[in-house]
Design a protein around this motif. Structure first.
Motif, PDB file in Angstrom:
ATOM      1  N   ASP A 244       0.823  -1.206   0.000  1.00  0.00           N
ATOM      2  CA  ASP A 244       0.000   0.000   0.000  1.00  0.00           C
ATOM      3  C   ASP A 244       0.858   1.257   0.000  1.00  0.00           C
ATOM      4  O   ASP A 244       2.086   1.215   0.130  1.00  0.00           O
ATOM      5  CB  ASP A 244      -0.953  -0.002   1.196  1.00  0.00           C
ATOM      6  CG  ASP A 244      -0.215   0.054   2.524  1.00  0.00           C
ATOM      7  OD1 ASP A 244       1.018  -0.149   2.528  1.00  0.00           O
ATOM      8  OD2 ASP A 244      -0.865   0.309   3.554  1.00  0.00           O
ATOM      9  N   ALA A 245       0.196   2.414  -0.134  1.00  0.00           N
ATOM     10  CA  ALA A 245       0.904   3.688  -0.235  1.00  0.00           C
ATOM     11  C   ALA A 245       1.652   4.023   1.044  1.00  0.00           C
ATOM     12  O   ALA A 245       2.737   4.602   1.004  1.00  0.00           O
ATOM     13  CB  ALA A 245      -0.089   4.800  -0.577  1.00  0.00           C
ATOM     14  N   SER A 246       1.094   3.665   2.195  1.00  0.00           N
ATOM     15  CA  SER A 246       1.728   4.041   3.456  1.00  0.00           C
ATOM     16  C   SER A 246       3.081   3.379   3.642  1.00  0.00           C
ATOM     17  O   SER A 246       3.982   3.947   4.259  1.00  0.00           O
ATOM     18  CB  SER A 246       0.808   3.685   4.633  1.00  0.00           C
ATOM     19  OG  SER A 246       0.633   2.279   4.718  1.00  0.00           O
ATOM     20  N   SER A 247       3.238   2.169   3.101  1.00  0.00           N
ATOM     21  CA  SER A 247       4.512   1.465   3.254  1.00  0.00           C
ATOM     22  C   SER A 247       5.459   1.728   2.095  1.00  0.00           C
ATOM     23  O   SER A 247       6.680   1.695   2.259  1.00  0.00           O
ATOM     24  CB  SER A 247       4.266  -0.041   3.398  1.00  0.00           C
ATOM     25  OG  SER A 247       3.547  -0.536   2.286  1.00  0.00           O
ATOM     26  N   ALA A 248       4.909   1.984   0.884  1.00  0.00           N
ATOM     27  CA  ALA A 248       5.750   2.103  -0.304  1.00  0.00           C
ATOM     28  C   ALA A 248       6.106   3.529  -0.668  1.00  0.00           C
ATOM     29  O   ALA A 248       7.041   3.761  -1.441  1.00  0.00           O
ATOM     30  CB  ALA A 248       5.061   1.429  -1.495  1.00  0.00           C
ATOM     31  N   SER A 249       5.377   4.525  -0.145  1.00  0.00           N
ATOM     32  CA  SER A 249       5.581   5.911  -0.585  1.00  0.00           C
ATOM     33  C   SER A 249       6.952   6.459  -0.221  1.00  0.00           C
ATOM     34  O   SER A 249       7.377   7.469  -0.778  1.00  0.00           O
ATOM     35  CB  SER A 249       4.497   6.809   0.013  1.00  0.00           C
ATOM     36  OG  SER A 249       4.579   6.818   1.425  1.00  0.00           O
ATOM     37  N   ILE A 250       7.674   5.814   0.677  1.00  0.00           N
ATOM     38  CA  ILE A 250       9.019   6.254   1.020  1.00  0.00           C
ATOM     39  C   ILE A 250       9.932   6.198  -0.200  1.00  0.00           C
ATOM     40  O   ILE A 250      10.960   6.882  -0.261  1.00  0.00           O
ATOM     41  CB  ILE A 250       9.590   5.378   2.165  1.00  0.00           C
ATOM     42  CG1 ILE A 250      10.897   5.944   2.723  1.00  0.00           C
ATOM     43  CG2 ILE A 250       9.787   3.950   1.697  1.00  0.00           C
ATOM     44  CD1 ILE A 250      10.732   7.222   3.476  1.00  0.00           C
ATOM     45  N   TYR A 251       9.543   5.407  -1.237  1.00  0.00           N
ATOM     46  CA  TYR A 251      10.328   5.317  -2.470  1.00  0.00           C
ATOM     47  C   TYR A 251       9.775   6.214  -3.578  1.00  0.00           C
ATOM     48  O   TYR A 251      10.248   6.164  -4.715  1.00  0.00           O
ATOM     49  CB  TYR A 251      10.383   3.867  -2.957  1.00  0.00           C
ATOM     50  CG  TYR A 251      11.226   2.989  -2.067  1.00  0.00           C
ATOM     51  CD1 TYR A 251      12.615   3.066  -2.093  1.00  0.00           C
ATOM     52  CD2 TYR A 251      10.631   2.098  -1.174  1.00  0.00           C
ATOM     53  CE1 TYR A 251      13.386   2.262  -1.265  1.00  0.00           C
ATOM     54  CE2 TYR A 251      11.397   1.290  -0.346  1.00  0.00           C
ATOM     55  CZ  TYR A 251      12.773   1.384  -0.398  1.00  0.00           C
ATOM     56  OH  TYR A 251      13.533   0.593   0.420  1.00  0.00           O
ATOM     57  N   GLY A 252       8.774   7.020  -3.278  1.00  0.00           N
ATOM     58  CA  GLY A 252       8.306   8.040  -4.210  1.00  0.00           C
ATOM     59  C   GLY A 252       7.604   7.496  -5.434  1.00  0.00           C
ATOM     60  O   GLY A 252       6.913   6.466  -5.391  1.00  0.00           O
ATOM     61  N   SER A 253       7.795   8.199  -6.570  1.00  0.00           N
ATOM     62  CA  SER A 253       7.065   7.895  -7.797  1.00  0.00           C
ATOM     63  C   SER A 253       7.355   6.501  -8.323  1.00  0.00           C
ATOM     64  O   SER A 253       6.507   5.888  -8.971  1.00  0.00           O
ATOM     65  CB  SER A 253       7.403   8.935  -8.872  1.00  0.00           C
ATOM     66  OG  SER A 253       8.804   8.949  -9.120  1.00  0.00           O
ATOM     67  N   ARG A 254       8.545   5.976  -8.076  1.00  0.00           N
ATOM     68  CA  ARG A 254       8.899   4.662  -8.600  1.00  0.00           C
ATOM     69  C   ARG A 254       8.133   3.536  -7.911  1.00  0.00           C
ATOM     70  O   ARG A 254       8.129   2.401  -8.382  1.00  0.00           O
ATOM     71  CB  ARG A 254      10.396   4.422  -8.459  1.00  0.00           C
ATOM     72  CG  ARG A 254      11.255   5.331  -9.314  1.00  0.00           C
ATOM     73  CD  ARG A 254      12.727   5.114  -9.054  1.00  0.00           C
ATOM     74  NE  ARG A 254      13.086   5.459  -7.683  1.00  0.00           N
ATOM     75  CZ  ARG A 254      14.260   5.196  -7.122  1.00  0.00           C
ATOM     76  NH1 ARG A 254      15.194   4.577  -7.829  1.00  0.00           N
ATOM     77  NH2 ARG A 254      14.508   5.556  -5.878  1.00  0.00           N
ATOM     78  N   ALA A 255       7.471   3.857  -6.781  1.00  0.00           N
ATOM     79  CA  ALA A 255       6.744   2.843  -6.015  1.00  0.00           C
ATOM     80  C   ALA A 255       5.275   2.777  -6.385  1.00  0.00           C
ATOM     81  O   ALA A 255       4.477   2.178  -5.668  1.00  0.00           O
ATOM     82  CB  ALA A 255       6.891   3.120  -4.519  1.00  0.00           C
ATOM     83  N   ALA A 256       4.899   3.388  -7.508  1.00  0.00           N
ATOM     84  CA  ALA A 256       3.487   3.434  -7.896  1.00  0.00           C
ATOM     85  C   ALA A 256       2.876   2.048  -8.040  1.00  0.00           C
ATOM     86  O   ALA A 256       1.683   1.866  -7.810  1.00  0.00           O
ATOM     87  CB  ALA A 256       3.331   4.218  -9.196  1.00  0.00           C
ATOM     88  N   ASN A 257       3.677   1.061  -8.411  1.00  0.00           N
ATOM     89  CA  ASN A 257       3.180  -0.301  -8.595  1.00  0.00           C
ATOM     90  C   ASN A 257       3.696  -1.256  -7.522  1.00  0.00           C
ATOM     91  O   ASN A 257       3.799  -2.457  -7.743  1.00  0.00           O
ATOM     92  CB  ASN A 257       3.566  -0.820  -9.980  1.00  0.00           C
ATOM     93  CG  ASN A 257       2.794  -0.128 -11.081  1.00  0.00           C
ATOM     94  OD1 ASN A 257       1.611   0.169 -10.923  1.00  0.00           O
ATOM     95  ND2 ASN A 257       3.459   0.164 -12.177  1.00  0.00           N
ATOM     96  N   GLY A 258       4.007  -0.709  -6.343  1.00  0.00           N
ATOM     97  CA  GLY A 258       4.473  -1.542  -5.249  1.00  0.00           C
ATOM     98  C   GLY A 258       5.980  -1.691  -5.224  1.00  0.00           C
ATOM     99  O   GLY A 258       6.687  -1.326  -6.170  1.00  0.00           O
ATOM    100  N   VAL A 259       6.480  -2.240  -4.124  1.00  0.00           N
ATOM    101  CA  VAL A 259       7.924  -2.408  -3.923  1.00  0.00           C
ATOM    102  C   VAL A 259       8.188  -3.821  -3.417  1.00  0.00           C
ATOM    103  O   VAL A 259       7.475  -4.316  -2.536  1.00  0.00           O
ATOM    104  CB  VAL A 259       8.473  -1.382  -2.912  1.00  0.00           C
ATOM    105  CG1 VAL A 259       9.974  -1.580  -2.710  1.00  0.00           C
ATOM    106  CG2 VAL A 259       8.178   0.040  -3.367  1.00  0.00           C
ATOM    107  N   ILE A 260       9.187  -4.478  -3.980  1.00  0.00           N
ATOM    108  CA  ILE A 260       9.638  -5.784  -3.499  1.00  0.00           C
ATOM    109  C   ILE A 260      11.068  -5.630  -3.003  1.00  0.00           C
ATOM    110  O   ILE A 260      11.962  -5.266  -3.771  1.00  0.00           O
ATOM    111  CB  ILE A 260       9.547  -6.844  -4.611  1.00  0.00           C
ATOM    112  CG1 ILE A 260       8.085  -7.064  -5.009  1.00  0.00           C
ATOM    113  CG2 ILE A 260      10.181  -8.155  -4.146  1.00  0.00           C
ATOM    114  CD1 ILE A 260       7.887  -8.097  -6.097  1.00  0.00           C
TER     115      ILE A 260
END
Length: 677
Positions: A244-260
């Protein structure tokens, strides 16, 4: 002359006999006869009572922990999909067989199983799974305990997948991460599609598939590649998915589709060890990717199409039909006669070819891994060598991968300064006949070529579609043979050097400089096409190269603060990151080669230059291009914990990109989340 052991087997079915036509191996045939004997004796004829045949009752209950009702606990009938969740009062109602077993579970708690045994009311008290809750989870630019998470983060048990042989580690995670869709076509070259947010993921249309993938972070270093083809499952320590945005937004625009986030293995500080493992996998199709019509069925389809169109004459040079109209005027097919020869020269005899089966094969995948690790009071290091030879289940597909990884860290100043590196070098050699030098896929050609066409003609040459056929397909086996020397080579260097400086108690400064460079090249041979009904004597060599990569430098400050005897706990993070990416590609080619030996076919001996075209998508084009961009980011995060029960998390990132105009270079990405336990 080869003779099948059994063509016709009779199987008892109640009081009747059913004829089953089938080709069987000896062991299968004997087992079938044995089963038939057991049926005759009544041993396998006893009724089996399913759970649905048991008496169904409505069970009710309450699920609680030490503090009260648990909302949203899972209550499932074991071994089925029959289940429910508890309501706001922790209560549930479920219809189950009287002898069922209930499985009650909730995140962070130990699972319980309860036998119903005809009872209708239950009180269930779940105990916290302290081991699970105290697990340390890697999140954006730091770590936290699983029990302190407020965002949607999934943690993968790597022990479940590390023994699997795969060219892409994400293929092994299919069905293991809730809410994450992972699909692949079985190609040994990897290519798994990962949608962290399901079908709502941005860019999921076919022309945007390359942009729909998540951002991969490996040991804190963002990957500039959209896949994990170069990473061995045995090198991985843990995988976390920020959804979700709360966990992934720390990586900014590149995290629009989630972060692994992937963390690779480190050495144990206390031991020295050498570990070697090997595996051999045999792969085969359980079901063909395409079920196509055979020659007679294809003929029937042509007859039906002709009659539906009202054609007075449906016979052609390949099929002769005998048919009539019934009393209602409907056409009825009586017989299909297939021509013995498909051409006037009588060089191609009619066949019944299953083209999909012809291009399939039983494949073998081999993996060898050696890991040497050592550790002591001042540091530790780990070196891993990995080799993978993965042959595909479609002929002409393979992936050969060799890699070396070095992870280490050393304490320069005890308890104050630690430095280390995570570095890897990977070499891939891929053959992919499913996407040929001629630009189309084998399965497409196997679908288009007609089943009446033989693989070989009477002279030993390649069979092919001839004039008068409805589809001008190509012989896929001839294409595999022509492309057997076409390989794609990839050399990837990935890793980082980092330091951790303890300035004060609970105050740490961390810095990381990382690189991700990818060198890709190939020399493709387009050999003359000579098959029945099709000749093209063009011979061409295409040289392609692609250099792309990025460097990343980030700096962070972490501070932990306790107030009021630990009732109020704060974690602060401030950071800055710079990224530069550059890509350059080139394609050149020449025609006219009198000899088709790969050791001879180099550009310098080609007799004819290919005419240039302004359309870069045209296969007759020589071109060269480059792309470059830069990112500058500032970010911060605050986590607050009150009484080890109420949780607050706030994140802010300020991203700037050179790809946007001077007046709109930067954008802000905030996030806020609450939680309690």
């Amino acid at each position: 002359m080869k003779r099948d052991l059994a063509k016709i087997v009779y199987v008892p079915e109640g009081l009747q006999w059913k004829k089953v036509f089938r080709v069987m191996k000896l062991s299968t045939f004997l087992l079938f006869l044995f089963s038939a004997q057991l049926h005759a004796e009544g041993i396998l004829s006893q009724p089996i009572v399913s759970s649905q045949q048991q008496r169904s009752i409505a069970v009710k209950g309450v699920v609680e922990d030490n503090t009260g009702p648990i909302i949203g606990a899972n209550v499932i009938e074991k071994g089925t999909t029959n289940g429910t969740i508890t309501d706001i009062n922790g209560e549930f109602t479920l219809n189950v067989p009287s002898n069922a077993t209930l499985v009650i579970s909730f995140i962070g708690y130990s699972e319980q199983q309860i036998q119903v045994n005809g009872k209708t009311n239950f009180f269930v008290k779940l105990e916290e799974d302290s081991k699970t809750l105290d697990e340390v989870v890697v999140t954006g630019y730091g770590t936290t305990k699983k029990k302190d998470l407020t965002g949607a983060v999934s943690v993968v048990k790597v022990s479940d997948v590390e023994n699997m042989v795969s060219s892409d580690v994400m293929q092994t995670l299919q069905g293991r991460i809730p809410g994450v869709f992972i699909t692949s076509n079985g190609n040994p070259n990897g290519g798994a599609t990962v949608l962290v947010r399901g079908v709502s993921t941005l860019g999921t249309s076919s022309n945007q598939a390359a942009r729909s993938g998540p951002l991969y972070i490996i040991d804190g270093m963002p990957s500039s590649q959209g896949n994990m083809n170069e990473l061995s499952p045995q090198d991985i320590e843990s995988i976390q998915v920020l959804k979700d945005a709360s966990s992934a937004s720390i990586y900014g625009s590149r995290a629009a589709n989630g972060v692994i986030i992937i963390t690779t293995k480190k050495a144990d500080k206390q031991t020295t060890s050498v570990r070697a493992r090997t595996s051999l996998n045999v792969k085969t199709w359980t079901k063909k990717p395409l079920e196509l019509l055979n020659a007679r069925e294809h003929g029937y389809a042509e007859w039906q199409a002709g009659r539906n169109d009202g054609n007075p004459e449906v016979n052609n040079r390949f099929y002769t039909y005998t048919d009539h109209q019934d009393a209602n005027g409907n056409w009825v097919l009586d017989n299909i006669q297939i021509a013995e020869w498909l051409n006037d020269e009588r060089t191609m005899r009619s066949a019944d070819t299953d083209w999909v089966k012809q291009i399939m094969q039983t494949a073998i995948a081999q993996n060898y891994n050696v890991t040497v690790s050592t550790g002591g009071p001042k540091g530790r290091s780990l070196i891993t060598l990995d080799y993978l030879d993965n042959i595909g289940t479609i002929k002409g597909t393979s992936n050969n991968r060799m890699s070396i990884r070095v992870n280490s860290d050393y304490s320069v100043i005890k308890d104050y300064l630690t430095i280390g590196e995570n570095l890897s070098l990977t070499k891939n050699k891929r053959s992919d006949a499913t996407s040929t030098a001629s630009g189309a896929g084998l399965l497409t050609y196997a679908e288009h070529i007609q089943p009446i066409v033989p693989v070989y003609n009477e002279n030993g040459g390649w069979g092919g579609n001839v004039g008068g056929m409805s589809n001008n397909g190509r012989n896929p086996l001839r294409m595999i043979e022509n492309d057997k020397d076409n390989f794609n080579h990839i050399l990837r260097m990935f890793g980082d050097v980092h330091l951790d400086l303890a300035i004060l108690k609970n105050l740490h400064f961390k810095s990381m400089l990382g690189l991700d460079y990818n060198f890709e090249w190939s020399r493709l041979f387009m050999l003359p096409i000579i098959e029945e009904g099709l000749e093209d004597h063009t011979s061409r060599v295409i040289n392609m190269s692609n250099r792309r990569g990025s460097w990343v430098w980030n700096n962070t400050v972490n501070y932990g603060l306790d107030l009021a005897g630990g009732d109020h706990h704060f974690d602060f993070l401030l950071g800055q990151e710079m990224t530069q990416y550059k890509m350059e590609n080139m394609r050149v080619q020449r025609d006219g080669y009198p000899d088709f030996d790969p050791n001879y076919m180099y550009l310098s001996v080609g007799e004819q230059a290919v005419v240039l075209s302004p359309d870069a998508s045209n296969e007759g084009t020589n071109y060269n291009g480059a792309t470059e961009y830069r990112l500058l980011s500032y970010f911060g995060k605050v986590n607050y914990n009150y009484l080890n029960k109420y949780l607050v998390s706030m994140t802010l990132r300020y991203d700037g990109s050179s790809r946007f105009g001077a007046n709109n270079r930067f954008a802000t990405f905030p996030a806020f989340s609450l939680g309690w336990r």
